[in-house]
Design a protein around this motif. Sequence first.
Motif, PDB file in Angstrom:
ATOM      1  N   ARG A  72       0.813  -1.217   0.000  1.00 30.55           N
ATOM      2  CA  ARG A  72       0.000   0.000   0.000  1.00 30.55           C
ATOM      3  C   ARG A  72       0.849   1.270   0.000  1.00 30.55           C
ATOM      4  O   ARG A  72       0.323   2.375  -0.126  1.00 30.55           O
ATOM      5  CB  ARG A  72      -0.924   0.007   1.229  1.00 30.55           C
ATOM      6  N   ALA A  73       2.158   1.112   0.193  1.00 27.93           N
ATOM      7  CA  ALA A  73       3.059   2.267   0.245  1.00 27.93           C
ATOM      8  C   ALA A  73       4.350   1.930  -0.480  1.00 27.93           C
ATOM      9  O   ALA A  73       4.698   0.755  -0.668  1.00 27.93           O
ATOM     10  CB  ALA A  73       3.350   2.650   1.702  1.00 27.93           C
ATOM     11  N   ALA A  74       5.074   2.956  -0.873  1.00 26.67           N
ATOM     12  CA  ALA A  74       6.340   2.767  -1.579  1.00 26.67           C
ATOM     13  C   ALA A  74       7.349   2.046  -0.690  1.00 26.67           C
ATOM     14  O   ALA A  74       7.442   2.306   0.508  1.00 26.67           O
ATOM     15  CB  ALA A  74       6.888   4.117  -2.015  1.00 26.67           C
ATOM     16  N   ASP A  75       8.102   1.153  -1.304  1.00 24.19           N
ATOM     17  CA  ASP A  75       9.126   0.385  -0.597  1.00 24.19           C
ATOM     18  C   ASP A  75      10.474   1.075  -0.791  1.00 24.19           C
ATOM     19  O   ASP A  75      11.269   0.709  -1.661  1.00 24.19           O
ATOM     20  CB  ASP A  75       9.136  -1.048  -1.142  1.00 24.19           C
ATOM     21  N   ARG A  76      10.742   2.084   0.013  1.00 28.93           N
ATOM     22  CA  ARG A  76      11.944   2.904  -0.163  1.00 28.93           C
ATOM     23  C   ARG A  76      13.235   2.137   0.047  1.00 28.93           C
ATOM     24  O   ARG A  76      14.283   2.498  -0.501  1.00 28.93           O
ATOM     25  CB  ARG A  76      11.908   4.101   0.809  1.00 28.93           C
ATOM     26  N   HIS A  77      13.192   1.096   0.872  1.00 30.90           N
ATOM     27  CA  HIS A  77      14.418   0.388   1.239  1.00 30.90           C
ATOM     28  C   HIS A  77      14.618  -0.918   0.478  1.00 30.90           C
ATOM     29  O   HIS A  77      15.582  -1.642   0.745  1.00 30.90           O
ATOM     30  CB  HIS A  77      14.416   0.120   2.749  1.00 30.90           C
ATOM     31  N   GLY A  78      13.726  -1.229  -0.459  1.00 28.30           N
ATOM     32  CA  GLY A  78      13.888  -2.464  -1.224  1.00 28.30           C
ATOM     33  C   GLY A  78      13.721  -3.713  -0.383  1.00 28.30           C
ATOM     34  O   GLY A  78      14.395  -4.720  -0.603  1.00 28.30           O
ATOM     35  N   TRP A  79      12.816  -3.668   0.585  1.00 24.56           N
ATOM     36  CA  TRP A  79      12.621  -4.785   1.504  1.00 24.56           C
ATOM     37  C   TRP A  79      11.746  -5.909   0.929  1.00 24.56           C
ATOM     38  O   TRP A  79      11.859  -7.051   1.347  1.00 24.56           O
ATOM     39  CB  TRP A  79      11.970  -4.279   2.800  1.00 24.56           C
ATOM     40  N   MET A  80      10.861  -5.566  -0.012  1.00 28.48           N
ATOM     41  CA  MET A  80       9.906  -6.559  -0.506  1.00 28.48           C
ATOM     42  C   MET A  80      10.450  -7.307  -1.708  1.00 28.48           C
ATOM     43  O   MET A  80      11.070  -6.725  -2.596  1.00 28.48           O
ATOM     44  CB  MET A  80       8.584  -5.879  -0.876  1.00 28.48           C
TER      45      MET A  80
END
Length: 368
Positions: free
Chosen positions: A356-364
């Motif tokens: 639902r939100a941007a993955d700024r840290h590349g966790w997904m």
Amino acid sequence: MSTLTTPSSAAFALHRTDHPVPDAERAAALASPRFGTVFTDHMARVSWTHADGWTDRRVEPYGPLQLDPATAVLHYAQEIFEGLKAYRHPDGSVWSFRPEANAARFARSAQRLALPELSEADFLGAIRALVEVDREWVPSGEETSLYLRPFMYASERFLGVRPSLEAEFLVIASPVGPYFAGGVKPVSIWVSQQYHRAGAGGTGAAKCGGNYAASLLPQQEAYAKGFEQVCFLDDRTGTQLEELGGMNVVVVRADGSVVTPPVSGTILEGVTRSSILQLLSDAGHEVSERPVLLDELRRDLADGSVTEVFACGTAAVMTPIGRLASDDFDLVVGDGEAGPVTMRIRAELTDVQYGRAADRHGWMHRLV
């Protein structure tokens, strides 16, 4: 967000079950999932021997394990595990959250328990292979997910105190619902001054069954006193907070700064913990990893210098703590309700996990 390009799940031979759970029964389970009580149709598996290393990568029907009474794990507790989740995003795709961090911790746990280290490729490949075949088991309801349980155990048939020459690695999966069925609610914590979860040089930083077994008696005693969880103190001085039986602890001060006990060999290095600390830092909170003295916390709760305390882990994400007590004190945290920092960061983290939100840290990482 990133896609797991390696390892390929093609390395895992697929042996489909002849008796899958009927669609209607699976739909009923997904409509009201309960943690760790219903399991998917298959499990991923890899075998190891000292002579041949890791072999026979496969996905096979979920079912009982056949163990000889002399199987090493039953006598010497050579066993480790992990816990992570697969999340269905709005477009139907399925993603995992920082699985490479779980793979790294699994390898560290294996090393501490004298078990063979599994490569990141095999760890991630097993997860992806299982989710690919059982993707219909990933629920899509609010705060639901497919809980993944990778584990390894010493499988050699022998009695003798030495590392096993055989091991089995498996991944099983269970659809789970929101940890708090009626919404996020504060829990009451008993601070144990009699028992300790781990000691210096022990297995506190490893995710192994023995650590959890040691917490069950104090947990049982806390239940009897009317409390929901136990917080353990350090074994050397008995003055510093360490962690709950299965979750890390974070303290939020009135000035917005955040303090959490350092990972120094006796505390599990939580993947959720490190992610939350990153989000807190991103939001401008001063984050300190230092000893949290019980006397200091008692004083700061009493005078309002500490406004929130929460626990964090894979299952519940973030659990607000509303009350801390022991034989010689009983204190309410803040106003006894879930605090604004806790709830804001929890929402931010779960928004990333569910797409639902941007993955700024590349966790997904996309699985299917």
